[in-house]
Design a protein around this motif. Structure first.
Motif, PDB file in Angstrom:
ATOM      1  N   LEU A 167       0.838  -1.200   0.000  1.00 46.58           N
ATOM      2  CA  LEU A 167       0.000   0.000   0.000  1.00 46.58           C
ATOM      3  C   LEU A 167       0.874   1.251   0.000  1.00 46.58           C
ATOM      4  O   LEU A 167       0.557   2.242  -0.673  1.00 46.58           O
ATOM      5  CB  LEU A 167      -0.933   0.001   1.213  1.00 46.58           C
ATOM      6  CG  LEU A 167      -2.106  -0.982   1.172  1.00 46.58           C
ATOM      7  CD1 LEU A 167      -2.898  -0.920   2.465  1.00 46.58           C
ATOM      8  CD2 LEU A 167      -3.016  -0.700  -0.021  1.00 46.58           C
ATOM      9  N   GLU A 168       1.982   1.202   0.743  1.00 44.69           N
ATOM     10  CA  GLU A 168       2.922   2.337   0.759  1.00 44.69           C
ATOM     11  C   GLU A 168       3.564   2.517  -0.619  1.00 44.69           C
ATOM     12  O   GLU A 168       3.768   3.646  -1.070  1.00 44.69           O
ATOM     13  CB  GLU A 168       4.002   2.099   1.821  1.00 44.69           C
ATOM     14  CG  GLU A 168       3.484   2.220   3.253  1.00 44.69           C
ATOM     15  CD  GLU A 168       4.506   1.786   4.287  1.00 44.69           C
ATOM     16  OE1 GLU A 168       5.580   1.275   3.878  1.00 44.69           O
ATOM     17  OE2 GLU A 168       4.233   1.946   5.499  1.00 44.69           O
ATOM     18  N   LYS A 169       3.860   1.401  -1.299  1.00 51.26           N
ATOM     19  CA  LYS A 169       4.444   1.486  -2.643  1.00 51.26           C
ATOM     20  C   LYS A 169       3.449   2.089  -3.627  1.00 51.26           C
ATOM     21  O   LYS A 169       3.821   2.893  -4.486  1.00 51.26           O
ATOM     22  CB  LYS A 169       4.889   0.092  -3.102  1.00 51.26           C
ATOM     23  CG  LYS A 169       6.160  -0.398  -2.409  1.00 51.26           C
ATOM     24  CD  LYS A 169       6.412  -1.867  -2.654  1.00 51.26           C
ATOM     25  CE  LYS A 169       7.622  -2.319  -1.831  1.00 51.26           C
ATOM     26  NZ  LYS A 169       7.678  -3.760  -1.662  1.00 51.26           N
ATOM     27  N   LEU A 170       2.189   1.673  -3.525  1.00 51.26           N
ATOM     28  CA  LEU A 170       1.165   2.221  -4.413  1.00 51.26           C
ATOM     29  C   LEU A 170       1.010   3.727  -4.210  1.00 51.26           C
ATOM     30  O   LEU A 170       0.866   4.482  -5.166  1.00 51.26           O
ATOM     31  CB  LEU A 170      -0.168   1.517  -4.168  1.00 51.26           C
ATOM     32  CG  LEU A 170      -0.320   0.105  -4.737  1.00 51.26           C
ATOM     33  CD1 LEU A 170      -1.643  -0.508  -4.294  1.00 51.26           C
ATOM     34  CD2 LEU A 170      -0.243   0.118  -6.256  1.00 51.26           C
ATOM     35  N   ASP A 171       1.038   4.150  -2.951  1.00 52.40           N
ATOM     36  CA  ASP A 171       0.887   5.575  -2.634  1.00 52.40           C
ATOM     37  C   ASP A 171       2.041   6.410  -3.192  1.00 52.40           C
ATOM     38  O   ASP A 171       1.865   7.596  -3.489  1.00 52.40           O
ATOM     39  CB  ASP A 171       0.787   5.779  -1.118  1.00 52.40           C
ATOM     40  CG  ASP A 171      -0.553   5.317  -0.566  1.00 52.40           C
ATOM     41  OD1 ASP A 171      -1.506   5.213  -1.359  1.00 52.40           O
ATOM     42  OD2 ASP A 171      -0.644   5.056   0.647  1.00 52.40           O
ATOM     43  N   SER A 172       3.212   5.785  -3.311  1.00 45.55           N
ATOM     44  CA  SER A 172       4.379   6.518  -3.827  1.00 45.55           C
ATOM     45  C   SER A 172       4.626   6.241  -5.308  1.00 45.55           C
ATOM     46  O   SER A 172       5.679   6.592  -5.844  1.00 45.55           O
ATOM     47  CB  SER A 172       5.632   6.164  -3.011  1.00 45.55           C
ATOM     48  OG  SER A 172       5.868   4.767  -3.047  1.00 45.55           O
ATOM     49  N   GLY A 173       3.658   5.583  -5.971  1.00 43.58           N
ATOM     50  CA  GLY A 173       3.752   5.351  -7.411  1.00 43.58           C
ATOM     51  C   GLY A 173       4.663   4.218  -7.821  1.00 43.58           C
ATOM     52  O   GLY A 173       5.054   4.121  -8.993  1.00 43.58           O
ATOM     53  N   LYS A 174       5.002   3.323  -6.892  1.00 47.63           N
ATOM     54  CA  LYS A 174       5.892   2.197  -7.202  1.00 47.63           C
ATOM     55  C   LYS A 174       5.072   0.945  -7.488  1.00 47.63           C
ATOM     56  O   LYS A 174       3.904   0.845  -7.121  1.00 47.63           O
ATOM     57  CB  LYS A 174       6.845   1.939  -6.031  1.00 47.63           C
ATOM     58  CG  LYS A 174       7.773   3.100  -5.709  1.00 47.63           C
ATOM     59  CD  LYS A 174       8.636   2.767  -4.491  1.00 47.63           C
ATOM     60  CE  LYS A 174       9.541   3.934  -4.126  1.00 47.63           C
ATOM     61  NZ  LYS A 174      10.342   3.645  -2.900  1.00 47.63           N
TER      62      LYS A 174
END
Length: 613
Positions: free
Chosen positions: A564-571
């Motif tokens: 979820l953190e990766k999705l939020d940062s566009g990864k």
């Protein structure tokens, strides 16, 4: 630094936020602040420790000889175990300039003895500690719901009609636009509201003429709320004025929608009921696609509320299967309906896939289905493309209905199962594992059930079959060193200092439990449910079953949180986590979880004599 600042610092660190007022004051009054240069030894291996260290700034490494076992950074502490045992097993050395609060050992032990919650935390079993962490995360993150905005909820579109519109035309508009409420505007610009209950109670019961003016049954005195206002404030306004609906405006004072009590309740109760209802009512692929695009929002909301990973998985997978069922029934030729079974497999079949990763699906067609193979495969290819459009990526291994290998008639699947059981290649056992996890998302369940019963039958005829099926776990190493330090793959330059949490933990649990379940002919697919059924059959001990459940859930929770953190940062999402991104408690629990995985792996190696296969 003031005493209040010290108290706030202590309260920010779990489990010390469990201290009562007297204890936390005693804790803060006995704190000292110490400064350390880089490469300075704070605590030596073999010595009796004197202090508990709480890091305000910098990084400290826990080492045994030259091996780094763990890393501690800001808002983390070390080493309570050494203080309790009065012996330091490892050395603690600064990796950069560091500032710490220090608490004398005597004060720490005294408070520990008086505070049962604190004592329980440091002395509880691994399974209890893992579960306590999940409960803590739930309580900590529950506050996130308090910052949800009105626009985050399901705000109905605002349809505004003239006050003089006929009752018949108003009802027609409600049906066409699929909204429960209409707004009316008169010649003076005043806004009124009319609801579906107004039509029932005022029109039908009073036998009103359908050509009469709808404005006659409307209500004035509307109450407004801004779309950027807090959602809990909207609920307070509804309660204060005894209302079921509020009109929503934007910052430009324009009406943008209507929020009702059902929308509020469904948001606070996880959204899933209203989303499920929308899937049922949807009539087109476009409607279904719009609904499925909101699944990620639900996942984030549930995670922010601290809902356990098992419940998130269950709810999201139910929605996914309902979605697939609706897509299948809308798009499939009528000859396939009732004469086929759409399967979801792998993590989706086990009910453990939360974020959309890739497609793992298959189609079983009844032998007496009248459609030609050419017609079936034409539909299957189109179905895969539809799922891609819905955000379900293609499977890199081509395990999809568009691949004729996974789209065949019942008798052909039967022959395929026999070849897998008789085979000895890695692909045979991989395909078998994928199929064993299958569930029916749409169509005739009996087609799948009969094939699984056949699998149990032919598998029983081979004594070495289960041994070879389980052997794959020996190819996967748990990333935990002999002295409890994390082990990284030095050859993987793209993921330096990261751990593949799936290969090193999740997969080993899944495959081990899958092997035991297949041997014992269990029809369940979910890993947790398989663990519980194996425990009821006395295949697994009760305490070990609890540890496995908690470890598995913790690993899945870390994976979801990271992605979820990766999705939020566009990864792009993947299975890697960096232990340095975890706090002290999470690192410890990750190590505890890997120890449980190692224990399971050794149990399987002994049970199936894998060292001799």
């Amino acid at each position: 630094m003031s005493t209040q600042e010290q108290i706030n610092f202590i309260k920010s660190i779990y489990p010390f936020d469990q201290l009562n007022k007297t204890e936390i004051e005693e804790f803060s009054q006995n704190l000292d602040i110490l400064y350390f240069k880089k490469n300075e030894i704070l605590q030596k291996e073999g010595e009796k420790p004197e202090k508990l260290y709480l890091i305000m700034k910098g990084i400290v490494q826990e080492k045994l000889d030259e091996e780094t076992l763990s890393i501690y950074s800001v808002n983390e502490f070390f080493d309570p175990v050494s203080l309790i045992e009065n012996f330091s097993k490892h050395s603690f050395i600064t990796a950069q300039e560091t500032i710490c609060y220090t608490l004398p050992r005597k004060v720490f032990i005294d408070i520990l003895r008086r505070n049962q919650k604190l004592e329980k935390y440091f002395f509880q079993s691994i399974s209890e500690k893992l579960n306590s962490n999940l409960l803590y995360e739930k309580n900590k993150d529950l506050a996130n719901i308090m910052v949800a905005k009105v626009k985050d909820a399901n705000v109905h579109r605002a349809i505004i009609l003239p006050y003089e519109t006929s009752i018949y035309d108003a009802v027609t508009t409600i049906k066409k636009e699929k909204v429960p409420t209409l707004l009316l505007k008169d010649n003076k610009g005043e806004i009124y509201i009319v609801t579906d209950s107004d039509f029932r109670e005022k029109v039908i019961l009073n036998r009103m003429d359908f050509d009469d003016i709808v404005g006659k049954i409307s209500n004035s005195g509307l109450v407004y709320v801004n779309e950027n206002d807090f959602l809990f404030n909207a609920q307070l306004i509804m309660s204060k004025h005894a209302l079921k609906r509020l009109v929503v405006k934007n910052d430009n004072n324009e009406i943008v929608g209507i929020i009702d009590q059902i929308s509020l309740s469904s948001f606070f109760a996880t959204h899933t009921f209203s989303v499920s209802s929308k899937i049922d009512k949807a009539e087109t692929l476009e409607e279904l696609k719009n609904i499925s695009n909101g699944f990620l929002k639900i996942i984030k909301s549930l995670n922010a509320k601290g809902v356990k990973i098992t419940f998130i998985s269950k709810l999201i997978n139910q929605l996914n299967r309902k979605l697939l069922d609706k897509i299948f029934n809308i798009t499939a030729p009528k000859e396939l309906l009732g004469k086929s079974a759409l399967l979801v497999m792998g993590s989706e079949g086990r009910g453990e896939q939360i974020l959309k990763t890739d497609q793992d699906n298959a189609l079983i067609i009844a032998d007496d289905c009248s459609l030609s193979n050419e017609e079936i495969h034409k539909f299957a290819k189109n179905f895969t493309e539809i799922l891609v459009d819905f955000g379900f990526p293609r499977c890199e291994g081509n395990i999809m209905v568009s691949n004729p290998y996974w789209c065949r008639r019942h008798s052909d699947f039967k022959e395929l199962l026999f070849s897998w059981v008789s085979g000895k290649t890695g692909d045979d056992f991989m395909n078998l594992a994928i199929f064993y996890d299958a569930v029916c998302a749409s169509g005739n369940l009996e087609l799948l059930t009969s094939l699984k019963e056949y699998l149990f039958k032919v598998g029983s005829n081979s004594q070495s079959f289960y041994m070879h099926f389980a052997k794959i776990i020996t190819s996967f190493d748990v990333p935990l060193g002999f002295f409890d330090g994390f082990v990284f793959d030095s050859n993987d330059k793209n993921h330096k200092n990261e751990i593949d949490i799936k290969r090193g933990g999740i997969f080993i649990i899944v495959q081990s439990i899958r092997a035991l379940s297949l041997e014992n002919k269990l029809l369940r697919t979910n890993t947790i449910k398989r663990i519980r059924e194996l425990q009821s059959l006395n295949i697994l001990e009760e305490e070990f079953s609890k540890e496995l459940e908690e470890a598995f859930n913790f690993l899945l929770t870390l994976k979801l949180k990271s992605n979820l953190e990766k999705l939020d940062s566009g990864k792009n999402i993947n299975n890697y986590i960096n232990p340095e991104d975890l706090n002290t408690m999470e690192k410890d629990l990750l190590k505890d979880s890997f120890k449980i995985v190692n224990k399971l792996k050794k149990k399987l190696e002994y049970h199936y004599k894998l060292n001799y296969v």
